[in-house]
Write a protein that holds these residues in place. Structure first.
Motif, PDB file in Angstrom:
ATOM      1  N   ARG A 197       0.809  -1.221   0.000  1.00 44.80           N
ATOM      2  CA  ARG A 197       0.000   0.000   0.000  1.00 44.80           C
ATOM      3  C   ARG A 197       0.846   1.276   0.000  1.00 44.80           C
ATOM      4  N   ASP A 198       2.059   1.189   0.478  1.00 45.69           N
ATOM      5  CA  ASP A 198       2.986   2.329   0.456  1.00 45.69           C
ATOM      6  C   ASP A 198       4.209   1.923  -0.354  1.00 45.69           C
ATOM      7  N   VAL A 199       4.362   2.552  -1.516  1.00 45.97           N
ATOM      8  CA  VAL A 199       5.389   2.135  -2.453  1.00 45.97           C
ATOM      9  C   VAL A 199       6.122   3.347  -3.028  1.00 45.97           C
ATOM     10  N   ALA A 200       7.209   3.077  -3.737  1.00 43.77           N
ATOM     11  CA  ALA A 200       7.960   4.135  -4.429  1.00 43.77           C
ATOM     12  C   ALA A 200       8.179   3.711  -5.873  1.00 43.77           C
ATOM     13  N   PHE A 201       8.295   4.711  -6.736  1.00 42.65           N
ATOM     14  CA  PHE A 201       8.617   4.459  -8.146  1.00 42.65           C
ATOM     15  C   PHE A 201       9.856   5.283  -8.474  1.00 42.65           C
ATOM     16  N   ILE A 202      10.912   4.604  -8.926  1.00 45.30           N
ATOM     17  CA  ILE A 202      12.192   5.262  -9.187  1.00 45.30           C
ATOM     18  C   ILE A 202      12.453   5.267 -10.691  1.00 45.30           C
ATOM     19  N   THR A 203      12.807   6.448 -11.214  1.00 46.04           N
ATOM     20  CA  THR A 203      12.857   6.616 -12.662  1.00 46.04           C
ATOM     21  C   THR A 203      13.979   7.574 -13.080  1.00 46.04           C
ATOM     22  N   GLU A 210       2.632   7.396 -14.836  1.00 41.95           N
ATOM     23  CA  GLU A 210       1.213   7.766 -14.724  1.00 41.95           C
ATOM     24  C   GLU A 210       0.322   6.540 -14.598  1.00 41.95           C
ATOM     25  N   GLY A 211       0.623   5.513 -15.385  1.00 38.91           N
ATOM     26  CA  GLY A 211      -0.170   4.283 -15.307  1.00 38.91           C
ATOM     27  C   GLY A 211      -0.048   3.635 -13.951  1.00 38.91           C
ATOM     28  N   PHE A 212       1.165   3.623 -13.411  1.00 36.75           N
ATOM     29  CA  PHE A 212       1.422   3.043 -12.086  1.00 36.75           C
ATOM     30  C   PHE A 212       0.633   3.782 -11.012  1.00 36.75           C
ATOM     31  N   VAL A 213       0.746   5.104 -11.014  1.00 37.60           N
ATOM     32  CA  VAL A 213       0.069   5.928 -10.000  1.00 37.60           C
ATOM     33  C   VAL A 213      -1.446   5.809 -10.120  1.00 37.60           C
ATOM     34  N   GLY A 219      15.717   9.083   4.405  1.00 34.92           N
ATOM     35  CA  GLY A 219      14.643   9.777   5.111  1.00 34.92           C
ATOM     36  C   GLY A 219      13.767   8.813   5.882  1.00 34.92           C
ATOM     37  N   GLU A 220      12.552   9.267   6.208  1.00 32.54           N
ATOM     38  CA  GLU A 220      11.582   8.392   6.867  1.00 32.54           C
ATOM     39  C   GLU A 220      11.074   7.404   5.815  1.00 32.54           C
ATOM     40  N   PHE A 221      11.423   6.156   5.963  1.00 29.96           N
ATOM     41  CA  PHE A 221      11.140   5.148   4.924  1.00 29.96           C
ATOM     42  C   PHE A 221      10.106   4.143   5.424  1.00 29.96           C
ATOM     43  N   SER A 222       8.963   4.108   4.765  1.00 32.68           N
ATOM     44  CA  SER A 222       7.912   3.163   5.181  1.00 32.68           C
ATOM     45  C   SER A 222       7.399   2.321   4.021  1.00 32.68           C
ATOM     46  N   CYS A 223       8.054   2.405   2.865  1.00 37.13           N
ATOM     47  CA  CYS A 223       7.602   1.661   1.686  1.00 37.13           C
ATOM     48  C   CYS A 223       7.876   0.163   1.846  1.00 37.13           C
ATOM     49  N   THR A 224       6.962  -0.629   1.354  1.00 34.22           N
ATOM     50  CA  THR A 224       7.167  -2.083   1.366  1.00 34.22           C
ATOM     51  C   THR A 224       7.537  -2.601  -0.021  1.00 34.22           C
ATOM     52  N   LYS A 274      -4.458   7.338  -3.245  1.00 29.52           N
ATOM     53  CA  LYS A 274      -3.809   8.537  -3.759  1.00 29.52           C
ATOM     54  C   LYS A 274      -2.850   9.079  -2.701  1.00 29.52           C
ATOM     55  N   GLY A 275      -1.644   9.410  -3.123  1.00 31.92           N
ATOM     56  CA  GLY A 275      -0.647   9.917  -2.191  1.00 31.92           C
ATOM     57  C   GLY A 275       0.183   8.835  -1.536  1.00 31.92           C
ATOM     58  N   HIS A 276      -0.062   7.585  -1.894  1.00 36.34           N
ATOM     59  CA  HIS A 276       0.691   6.473  -1.306  1.00 36.34           C
ATOM     60  C   HIS A 276       1.862   6.032  -2.186  1.00 36.34           C
ATOM     61  N   VAL A 277       2.083   6.753  -3.289  1.00 34.71           N
ATOM     62  CA  VAL A 277       3.203   6.442  -4.177  1.00 34.71           C
ATOM     63  C   VAL A 277       4.198   7.601  -4.152  1.00 34.71           C
ATOM     64  N   ILE A 278       5.427   7.304  -3.786  1.00 37.01           N
ATOM     65  CA  ILE A 278       6.508   8.301  -3.817  1.00 37.01           C
ATOM     66  C   ILE A 278       7.207   8.195  -5.169  1.00 37.01           C
ATOM     67  N   ILE A 279       7.276   9.304  -5.896  1.00 35.44           N
ATOM     68  CA  ILE A 279       7.983   9.315  -7.179  1.00 35.44           C
ATOM     69  C   ILE A 279       9.364   9.923  -6.962  1.00 35.44           C
ATOM     70  N   LYS A 280      10.403   9.138  -7.250  1.00 37.24           N
ATOM     71  CA  LYS A 280      11.778   9.626  -7.156  1.00 37.24           C
ATOM     72  C   LYS A 280      12.362   9.633  -8.566  1.00 37.24           C
ATOM     73  N   ALA A 281      12.482  10.816  -9.148  1.00 37.65           N
ATOM     74  CA  ALA A 281      13.018  10.954 -10.504  1.00 37.65           C
ATOM     75  C   ALA A 281      14.394  11.608 -10.454  1.00 37.65           C
ATOM     76  N   ALA A 282      15.296  11.152 -11.315  1.00 40.79           N
ATOM     77  CA  ALA A 282      16.625  11.749 -11.397  1.00 40.79           C
ATOM     78  C   ALA A 282      16.520  13.182 -11.900  1.00 40.79           C
ATOM     79  N   ASP A 283      17.502  13.977 -11.596  1.00 39.54           N
ATOM     80  CA  ASP A 283      17.518  15.385 -12.000  1.00 39.54           C
ATOM     81  C   ASP A 283      17.500  15.526 -13.518  1.00 39.54           C
ATOM     82  N   ASP A 284      16.733  16.498 -14.006  1.00 43.03           N
ATOM     83  CA  ASP A 284      16.600  16.714 -15.459  1.00 43.03           C
ATOM     84  C   ASP A 284      17.946  16.924 -16.141  1.00 43.03           C
ATOM     85  N   ALA A 285      18.908  17.492 -15.432  1.00 39.50           N
ATOM     86  CA  ALA A 285      20.215  17.775 -16.025  1.00 39.50           C
ATOM     87  C   ALA A 285      20.908  16.503 -16.506  1.00 39.50           C
TER      88      ALA A 285
END
Length: 368
Positions: free
Chosen positions: A183-189, A204-207, A252-257, A216-227
């Motif tokens: 229920r609490d997840v992250a998406f790294i891209t 977008e499909g994942f979220v 940080g505070e990490f609660s993702c499974t 809603k709000g249970h997905v953390i999106i971690k994207a690399a810097d645009d540069a």
């Protein structure tokens, strides 16, 4: 001094595009020009004093059985798998393959496109969507020679395409994790820049799948810097992005499974970062990737991922090119048919050992 006649002058006089003039005057007759178009171009050239090259004989044409492939990078196994599929069919049919590695650089892509009238390929395959700056140019090329785009499903231009619905891929990744109770997840891209919209579609499909479940709000999106999108990638670029972004997440505070990586290379970086911080995969955190590359099936990796039949897409793209070349050389009843091919495979979940049922987790912070 008399001004030298250029293809632009002839195009203006004949009422056609410059690309058409170049193809006609170079006797590029494996493409579908009408007799009237050829006569207008050649007559305009003669009227303006342009010397038309002699027609090549049949033996000369064999040298130019060439298919050009535009590829954004060769550091990701996904594109290598596409090329393997393309080259397998090309070799079987007696065609050579010339790879234009654009390295996601607009200037490089533009340079390669400008080379096409000189290289004179019999077909072109784009292994991703063309840059928006060159959509019109690519569409014009597609009217002259067979051209296929292996792309995220976008109706930006009407050309032959091997489509992929990346929103569906993202939803499939999310659905697997939801079914396992996450229920609490992250998406790294990698960077989610405008020119990399296929990445955003997957996210977008994942979220959206989590939002459908009221999460809603249970997905953390971690994207690399645009540069980073402007830097020429190394073989380990996406792995390092996955690793570094996961380390940031864990700091940080990490609660993702569970954590999803945009592709398998990102997922490998995620797994290593988790294990370096003493998390067990999948006992503590599940990990899912996408592309089903060769490495993901290795016993020690055994990565849960999404199969979307990458080598078959390469084969299909090359098949379409050759079918259109043959059709142009052997018109039906003297008429060249107009056909647009659209092929799409349903993505398939491949469950391996990096995902399992979620267990209850408390918010905590691991020491580095």
């Amino acid at each position: 001094m008399k001004k030298k006649v250029t293809s632009v002058d002839i195009a203006r006089a004949a009422g056609v595009s410059q690309a058409t003039v170049s193809m006609v005057l170079n006797k590029k007759y494996n493409v579908s020009f009408s007799k009237d178009t050829i006569e207008r171009v050649e007559q305009a050239a003669r009227d303006m004093g342009y010397v038309i090259p002699k027609r090549r004989n049949h033996s000369d044409s064999k040298v130019h059985k060439l298919i050009v492939v535009f590829c954004p990078t060769l550091t990701n196994p996904y594109y290598v798998m596409l090329l393997q599929g393309i080259e397998a069919v090309a070799k079987e049919k007696g065609y050579g393959v010339f790879v234009c590695n654009t390295q996601r650089e607009l200037k490089l892509e533009e340079q390669y496109l400008k080379m096409m009238p000189v290289v004179r390929p019999q077909g072109i395959i784009y292994t991703c969507n063309p840059s928006r700056s060159f959509m019109e140019q690519v569409e014009e090329l597609a009217q002259q020679i067979p051209l296929v785009i292996i792309s995220n499903r976008e109706k930006t231009i009407e050309v032959d395409a091997i489509n992929q619905d990346n929103t569906k891929v993202g939803r499939l990744m999310a659905r697997h994790l939801l079914d396992l109770g996450h229920r609490d997840v992250a998406f790294i891209t990698p960077p989610l820049t405008k020119r990399q919209q296929q990445r955003s579609k997957r996210v977008e499909g994942f979220v959206s799948e989590f939002e459908r479940e009221g999460l809603k709000g249970h997905v953390i999106i971690k994207a690399a810097d645009d540069a980073l999108d402007k830097i020429i990638p190394n073989i380990d670029s996406e792995y390092k992005m996955g690793y570094n972004l996961t380390r940031e997440l864990l700091a940080g505070e990490f609660s993702c499974t569970a954590i999803a990586g945009l592709n398998d290379m990102m997922a490998f970086g995620i797994i290593d970062a988790l294990q370096d911080q003493k998390y067990k995969v999948p006992a503590d955190v599940s990990v899912i990737g996408c592309d089903n590359t060769f490495y993901s099936s290795m016993h020690r990796m055994s990565l849960t991922t999404i199969e979307h039949f990458v080598p078959l897409k390469g084969r299909d793209a090359c098949d379409i090119i050759i079918r259109k070349i043959n059709s142009a050389n052997n018109p039906y009843s003297g008429i060249q048919p107009t056909s647009i091919y659209h092929i799409e495979y349903e993505p398939k979940l491949i469950v391996r050992k990096t995902t399992s049922y979620a267990k209850a987790r408390k918010h905590h912070r691991k020491n580095n």
